[in-house]
Each structure stands twice: as C-alpha cells, then as structure tokens.
Design an enzyme around this catalytic site. Structure first.
Site, PDB file in Angstrom:
ATOM      1  N   CYS A  63       0.859  -1.188   0.000  1.00 28.43           N
ATOM      2  CA  CYS A  63       0.000   0.000   0.000  1.00 28.43           C
ATOM      3  C   CYS A  63       0.896   1.240   0.000  1.00 28.43           C
ATOM      4  CB  CYS A  63      -0.910  -0.003   1.225  1.00 28.43           C
ATOM      5  SG  CYS A  63      -2.158   1.288   1.194  1.00 28.43           S
ATOM      6  N   HIS A  64       0.688   2.105  -0.983  1.00 30.17           N
ATOM      7  CA  HIS A  64       1.525   3.296  -1.111  1.00 30.17           C
ATOM      8  C   HIS A  64       1.168   4.336  -0.050  1.00 30.17           C
ATOM      9  CE1 HIS A  64       3.428   2.395  -5.045  1.00 30.17           C
ATOM     10  NE2 HIS A  64       2.356   1.647  -5.194  1.00 30.17           N
ATOM     11  N   GLU A  99      -7.430   2.888   2.485  1.00 30.17           N
ATOM     12  CA  GLU A  99      -7.322   3.786   3.647  1.00 30.17           C
ATOM     13  C   GLU A  99      -8.671   3.946   4.338  1.00 30.17           C
ATOM     14  OE1 GLU A  99      -3.721   4.266   1.392  1.00 30.17           O
ATOM     15  OE2 GLU A  99      -5.823   4.169   0.792  1.00 30.17           O
ATOM     16  N   ASP A 113     -13.772  -2.474  21.637  1.00 30.68           N
ATOM     17  CA  ASP A 113     -12.936  -2.575  22.836  1.00 30.68           C
ATOM     18  C   ASP A 113     -13.486  -1.740  23.988  1.00 30.68           C
ATOM     19  OD1 ASP A 113     -10.304  -3.350  24.123  1.00 30.68           O
ATOM     20  OD2 ASP A 113     -10.138  -1.153  24.176  1.00 30.68           O
TER      21      ASP A 113
END
Length: 305
Positions: A63-64, A99, A113
C-alpha cells in the site's frame, strides 16, 4: 510494490462503512450520554480512525503512502446499531479505498474494545466500501469505441526504410487499450506540405481523431507543429500543456517538445513526439480523459465532472 509512476494524479475519494451492533438499549444510552467507563466512545474511536487512515501504508502490504487531504468520520445510530462512515480524499495516483476501509475497521474495533466491558454481546458486521471516485475508470467513455482514428508517423528515416517505427505502433497499442481501433496507419517523411495535405485529407474524410507521431522536436526537419498549427479552426493549448507537465515529472527534456493540439473542422488532431517513450507518456497523460472532448464539442453538457 506495484509501479504507479505512469498514472496521473487526480482527486480520488472513497467512503467505507461498518456497523457495530449492541445487545441492549442501555449500551446505546451510555454511548450517547458519554457514560461509558472507558471514555467518550465516539471521540476516542474517531481519533483512532484518523490515525489509522494516515498509517495505512505502515500496516497494509503493497500500500503506497498517500498525501491524505481530507478525512471525515461520522456516526448514525438506529435502534441497536451504530453505523460508521469514513470518507477519505487525496490528490494522488492511486485511490484511497484501502485507507477508508482500514480507518473504518479501526473505528469499529475501538468501539468494540470500549464497549465490551458493559455489553458482552457486542459485534462488528458489514465492513464494506460504499463508494469510490477518481482514477481512469471514472473517465472511461464507452461511446468512444466508435471513433474513427488515424495514426500518421512523420519520419524521413522510417519513410525511406532505414529505420523501424516503434513510436507509432506504441500509440496504436495505447489506442487499443482504450478500445479504440486505428482505421488508418501511414508513414510519411518530414515534409511540410505532405503533413499539411494529410491533415486536410483526413479532416475531410470525417476522421474523429488523427494523431501525428514525430516532428515535434527542435531538429531542422521537425516541422509538424508548423505544418499543423495554421490549419486549426480551434487550438486547444491545455492538451499539450498537460502532456508536457506529465512528461516533465519523468524527464527534464519533456519541455523541449513542441506538440500542439486542436480541431481541424470536426477532427481532433494531436501531435506527439517521435520517441517511443515520449509518445507512450503523452498517451498515458491524455487518455482516457481526452475522449470527453468529443461530447463537449458536440454541445453536450459536462455533467458532474
């Protein structure tokens, strides 16, 4: 890592969503009233998501790293479900769907969480890409398939048979990748009158797109721009400005190309460099975006471009 240097930077957007399901109304009330023991669920998870979007390239292979221009994280509560929306924008060569999806996943995990101590039945579901825009796929125009195209190679050495043509054939290959058929392929010498006559002939024969390859440099025999420019009914400077800008990012010599573009009658004429690399890079810079010009020339509205 995949080579993306041939791609054009453009505005790219992506929206990803996820759903966090809780098992009781008390959990939703605690979130909305900021009564969760671990803190403000919306704000903490938003902060985690913003960081995740920026750090995607650190954790996702191949991934860039991207210049993230904008990120928005919003929530919608309906019944016992919290829908998370993450929208990401960039101006770059690749999209931001990864992203956006990484960001929404981290937001959902952070919420999980924070809520699991008060709701053991909480779950995450339906992480997905909701929408993306930008990139070449957005600008592919299926109506372009019927365009009548010609590739004219201008070269003394190729015309006399002492040199092979690679640039013209590379242009035809690029057209084929755009599902455009080359209806005519001709090699002519770098002669002012022959170049002009060929342009006049093809414009009268209702070709939609004529690409001259070669003769745009600075040698004494490079006369393609001088031959073509006087024939234009409407010159379009921005086309070759875009091509030179694209080329300049890859080689400092791109500024020396004198290519021009415009309409002769209803025929769009492009003049490309005679080097194979220069011709290929010009095609990469202009296609498929330039196809839109035929709709504009016919008076059609731009839409939401």
């Amino acid at each position: 890592m995949v080579d993306i240097t041939h791609k054009v930077s453009s505005l790219r957007k992506a929206v990803a969503t996820a759903i966090v399901k809780v098992s009781k109304q008390e959990t939703i009330d605690a979130v909305q009233n900021k009564k969760v023991p671990k803190g403000d669920v919306f704000e903490f998870s938003r902060a985690a998501g913003l960081l995740a979007v920026k750090k995607t390239s650190d954790v996702i292979p191949d991934c860039h790293p991207l210049p993230i221009e904008y990120t928005a994280i919003t929530y919608a509560v309906e019944g016992l479900e919290i829908t998370i929306n993450v929208e990401v924008h960039t101006i770059y060569k690749t999209g931001v769907e990864v992203e956006a999806m990484h960001g929404v996943s981290v937001v959902a995990l952070t919420m999980y969480d924070m809520l699991k101590p008060i709701d053991k039945a909480i779950e995450i579901s339906t992480i997905k890409l909701a929408n993306k825009t930008g990139g070449k796929s957005q600008y592919n125009d299926q109506s372009a398939k019927g365009l009548h195209c010609a590739v004219i190679v201008c070269s003394d050495s190729i015309a006399e048979g002492s040199k092979q043509d690679f640039a013209g054939k590379a242009v035809m290959q690029k057209l084929q990748q755009q599902q455009l058929k080359t209806n005519l392929y001709v090699v002519i010498p770098d002669e002012f009158e022959q170049i002009q006559n060929k342009a006049k002939q093809l414009s009268k024969e209702d070709y939609n797109l004529v690409i001259f390859v070669g003769g745009t440099g600075l040698s004494p025999r490079d006369v393609t721009p001088e031959a073509i420019t006087p024939l234009f009914d409407r010159e379009i400077p921005g086309i070759m400005e875009a091509a030179r800008n694209y080329g300049q990012q890859r080689t400092p010599y791109a500024m020396l190309s004198r290519g021009v573009a415009g309409f002769i009658n209803k025929t769009l004429v492009l003049t490309l460099p005679g080097s194979t690399r220069g011709a290929e890079e010009t095609m990469d810079a202009l296609f498929p975006y330039i196809i839109h010009i035929f709709k504009v020339a016919e008076g059609m509205r731009h839409g939401n471009d």
